[in-house]
Scaffold this motif. Structure first.
Motif, PDB file in Angstrom:
ATOM      1  N   LYS A 122       0.765  -1.242   0.161  1.00 26.09           N
ATOM      2  CA  LYS A 122      -0.169  -0.040   0.254  1.00 26.09           C
ATOM      3  C   LYS A 122       0.744   1.318  -0.005  1.00 26.09           C
ATOM      4  O   LYS A 122       1.893   1.356   0.740  1.00 26.09           O
ATOM      5  CB  LYS A 122      -0.869   0.065   1.283  1.00 26.09           C
ATOM      6  N   ALA A 123       0.465   2.260  -0.882  1.00 22.72           N
ATOM      7  CA  ALA A 123       1.352   3.459  -0.970  1.00 22.72           C
ATOM      8  C   ALA A 123       1.025   4.234   0.433  1.00 22.72           C
ATOM      9  O   ALA A 123      -0.070   4.207   0.868  1.00 22.72           O
ATOM     10  CB  ALA A 123       1.047   4.135  -2.079  1.00 22.72           C
ATOM     11  N   PRO A 124       2.045   4.972   0.990  1.00 15.97           N
ATOM     12  CA  PRO A 124       1.846   5.665   2.037  1.00 15.97           C
ATOM     13  C   PRO A 124       0.830   6.760   2.201  1.00 15.97           C
ATOM     14  O   PRO A 124       0.682   7.372   0.905  1.00 15.97           O
ATOM     15  CB  PRO A 124       3.163   5.941   2.415  1.00 15.97           C
ATOM     16  N   GLU A 125       0.116   6.988   3.258  1.00 14.97           N
ATOM     17  CA  GLU A 125      -0.741   8.130   3.006  1.00 14.97           C
ATOM     18  C   GLU A 125      -0.002   9.449   3.171  1.00 14.97           C
ATOM     19  O   GLU A 125      -0.430  10.270   2.342  1.00 14.97           O
ATOM     20  CB  GLU A 125      -1.766   8.015   4.468  1.00 14.97           C
ATOM     21  N   ILE A 126       1.170   9.531   3.728  1.00  9.09           N
ATOM     22  CA  ILE A 126       1.809  10.778   3.882  1.00  9.09           C
ATOM     23  C   ILE A 126       3.190  10.558   3.443  1.00  9.09           C
ATOM     24  O   ILE A 126       3.869   9.489   3.951  1.00  9.09           O
ATOM     25  CB  ILE A 126       1.868  11.451   5.454  1.00  9.09           C
ATOM     26  N   THR A 127       4.079  11.341   2.871  1.00 11.88           N
ATOM     27  CA  THR A 127       5.445  11.332   2.588  1.00 11.88           C
ATOM     28  C   THR A 127       6.243  12.410   2.568  1.00 11.88           C
ATOM     29  O   THR A 127       5.426  13.547   2.305  1.00 11.88           O
ATOM     30  CB  THR A 127       5.506  10.126   1.118  1.00 11.88           C
ATOM     31  N   THR A 178      -9.902  17.375   8.783  1.00 12.13           N
ATOM     32  CA  THR A 178      -9.033  16.853   9.913  1.00 12.13           C
ATOM     33  C   THR A 178      -8.013  16.214   9.445  1.00 12.13           C
ATOM     34  O   THR A 178      -8.184  15.195   8.678  1.00 12.13           O
ATOM     35  CB  THR A 178     -10.035  16.022  10.963  1.00 12.13           C
ATOM     36  N   ASN A 179      -6.864  16.432   9.995  1.00 12.96           N
ATOM     37  CA  ASN A 179      -5.573  15.622   9.542  1.00 12.96           C
ATOM     38  C   ASN A 179      -5.346  14.440  10.360  1.00 12.96           C
ATOM     39  O   ASN A 179      -5.862  14.335  11.577  1.00 12.96           O
ATOM     40  CB  ASN A 179      -4.432  16.782   9.697  1.00 12.96           C
ATOM     41  N   SER A 180      -4.795  13.464   9.864  1.00 20.98           N
ATOM     42  CA  SER A 180      -4.550  12.118  10.384  1.00 20.98           C
ATOM     43  C   SER A 180      -3.467  12.384  11.542  1.00 20.98           C
ATOM     44  O   SER A 180      -2.734  13.341  11.259  1.00 20.98           O
ATOM     45  CB  SER A 180      -4.254  11.041   9.417  1.00 20.98           C
ATOM     46  N   ASP A 181      -3.234  11.215  12.226  1.00 20.82           N
ATOM     47  CA  ASP A 181      -2.097  11.222  13.200  1.00 20.82           C
ATOM     48  C   ASP A 181      -0.707  11.314  12.571  1.00 20.82           C
ATOM     49  O   ASP A 181       0.164  12.020  12.694  1.00 20.82           O
ATOM     50  CB  ASP A 181      -2.216  10.258  14.054  1.00 20.82           C
ATOM     51  N   SER A 182      -0.885  10.656  11.130  1.00 22.91           N
ATOM     52  CA  SER A 182       0.547  10.424  10.423  1.00 22.91           C
ATOM     53  C   SER A 182       0.833  12.011   9.911  1.00 22.91           C
ATOM     54  O   SER A 182       2.050  12.386   9.920  1.00 22.91           O
ATOM     55  CB  SER A 182       0.347   9.621   9.398  1.00 22.91           C
ATOM     56  N   ALA A 183      -0.354  12.557   9.078  1.00 26.45           N
ATOM     57  CA  ALA A 183       0.090  13.882   8.705  1.00 26.45           C
ATOM     58  C   ALA A 183       0.383  14.915   9.983  1.00 26.45           C
ATOM     59  O   ALA A 183       1.288  15.643   9.717  1.00 26.45           O
ATOM     60  CB  ALA A 183      -1.329  14.244   7.961  1.00 26.45           C
ATOM     61  N   ARG A 184      -0.227  14.722  11.094  1.00 25.60           N
ATOM     62  CA  ARG A 184      -0.032  15.832  12.022  1.00 25.60           C
ATOM     63  C   ARG A 184       1.672  15.662  12.485  1.00 25.60           C
ATOM     64  O   ARG A 184       2.203  16.601  12.813  1.00 25.60           O
ATOM     65  CB  ARG A 184      -0.807  15.416  13.363  1.00 25.60           C
ATOM     66  N   GLU A 185       2.027  14.382  12.563  1.00 18.63           N
ATOM     67  CA  GLU A 185       3.680  13.952  12.787  1.00 18.63           C
ATOM     68  C   GLU A 185       4.517  14.623  11.822  1.00 18.63           C
ATOM     69  O   GLU A 185       5.568  15.251  12.202  1.00 18.63           O
ATOM     70  CB  GLU A 185       3.668  12.463  13.094  1.00 18.63           C
ATOM     71  N   TYR A 186       4.210  14.391  10.601  1.00 17.48           N
ATOM     72  CA  TYR A 186       5.160  14.885   9.890  1.00 17.48           C
ATOM     73  C   TYR A 186       5.113  16.382   9.580  1.00 17.48           C
ATOM     74  O   TYR A 186       6.235  16.993   9.143  1.00 17.48           O
ATOM     75  CB  TYR A 186       4.581  14.442   8.239  1.00 17.48           C
ATOM     76  N   LEU A 187       3.898  17.163   9.881  1.00 20.44           N
ATOM     77  CA  LEU A 187       3.646  18.540   9.777  1.00 20.44           C
ATOM     78  C   LEU A 187       4.071  19.345  11.093  1.00 20.44           C
ATOM     79  O   LEU A 187       4.225  20.613  11.084  1.00 20.44           O
ATOM     80  CB  LEU A 187       2.470  18.817   9.327  1.00 20.44           C
ATOM     81  N   LYS A 188       4.447  18.470  12.018  1.00 21.06           N
ATOM     82  CA  LYS A 188       4.520  19.199  13.164  1.00 21.06           C
ATOM     83  C   LYS A 188       5.746  20.099  13.441  1.00 21.06           C
ATOM     84  O   LYS A 188       5.532  21.284  13.629  1.00 21.06           O
ATOM     85  CB  LYS A 188       4.902  17.928  14.517  1.00 21.06           C
TER      86      LYS A 188
END
Length: 247
Positions: A122-127, A178-188
């Motif tokens: 599966k291609a990652p949601e965030i990169t 609303t951003n996912s947990d993964s997106a929040r971590e990358y964008l923090k």
């Protein structure tokens, strides 16, 4: 032997550099220059009459509420359609998978016959990989609002360039997502720098148009990138060969 080896090394180096340049062009080409989007103005009454319609990324009518500050954005009670007039755009280098993309086909391998063989991955949601984000991903941006505060937003490259150039452009319809947990971590990290919240993103991408024109957009970008590769490799190889033969 030495000169022949030097020519081979030079040829391989030129091909690699030309390929890298072509990949860079592929990521930077703006297909909206070639495939003009129809002007579709969306008003508040239309969004209220049919809340399930696809309005994001289309031109906002004068009655669509205009966002002026970060606090207003974060305190919205309902996910209503809004618009914004950004003063500045900051690229984050973080990319989110487009919601209409099949994550499994994105991770597949295309055979010589053109058929897609799915690897099961599966291609990652965030990169944060610009190379991986060449197709099927949308970059997150930080935009400065009228009160000087920043929020996260997503929109097309064409819109980003127009804002950066200070052009007078139509406002786009957006919706808070609303951003996912993964997106929040990358964008923090970058969000903290601009004192922006990672909880929400103002989504202003015309998904319906992008999905409909995905194949055409890919062909245009691949075609131009291919021309860049051929021209650069041929011209530079000819120059390199002349220089080596003279030595």
């Amino acid at each position: 032997m030495g000169k022949s080896y030097g020519i081979k090394v030079a040829e391989v180096s030129v091909v690699i550099l030309s390929l890298l340049a072509a990949v860079w062009f592929f990521g930077k080409i703006d297909p909206e220059v070639f495939i003009k989007k129809p002007k579709t103005v969306v008003g508040l009454k239309e969004t209220e009459k049919n809340p399930q319609g696809e309005y994001t990324g289309k031109e906002a009518g004068e009655d669509i509420p205009k966002l002026t500050g970060r606090d207003e954005f974060e305190e919205m009670v309902i996910e209503r359609y809004i618009t914004v007039e950004p003063k500045r755009v900051v690229a984050t280098g973080i990319y989110g998978r487009k919601p209409w993309m099949d994550p499994y086909s994105m991770a597949g391998v295309r055979t010589s016959s053109g058929r897609m063989f799915k690897t099961g991955r599966k291609a990652p949601e965030i990169t944060d990989s610009a190379f991986m984000a060449l197709d099927g991903y949308q970059e997150y941006y930080l935009i400065e609002l009228q009160d000087g505060s920043y929020i996260l937003a997503q929109f097309s490259q064409a819109y980003k360039r127009a804002v950066e150039k200070g052009e007078k452009i139509p406002l786009l319809v957006g919706q808070r997502k609303t951003n996912s947990d993964s997106a929040r971590e990358y964008l923090k990290e970058i969000s903290e720098k601009y004192r922006a919240s990672t909880t929400y993103t103002l989504y202003m991408v015309d998904d319906a148009w992008e999905q409909e024109h995905r194949f055409g957009v890919f062909i245009i970008k691949a075609g131009i990138a291919g021309v860049v590769f051929l021209v650069l490799s041929v011209v530079i190889l000819m120059a390199v060969n002349k220089v080596i033969r003279r030595t």
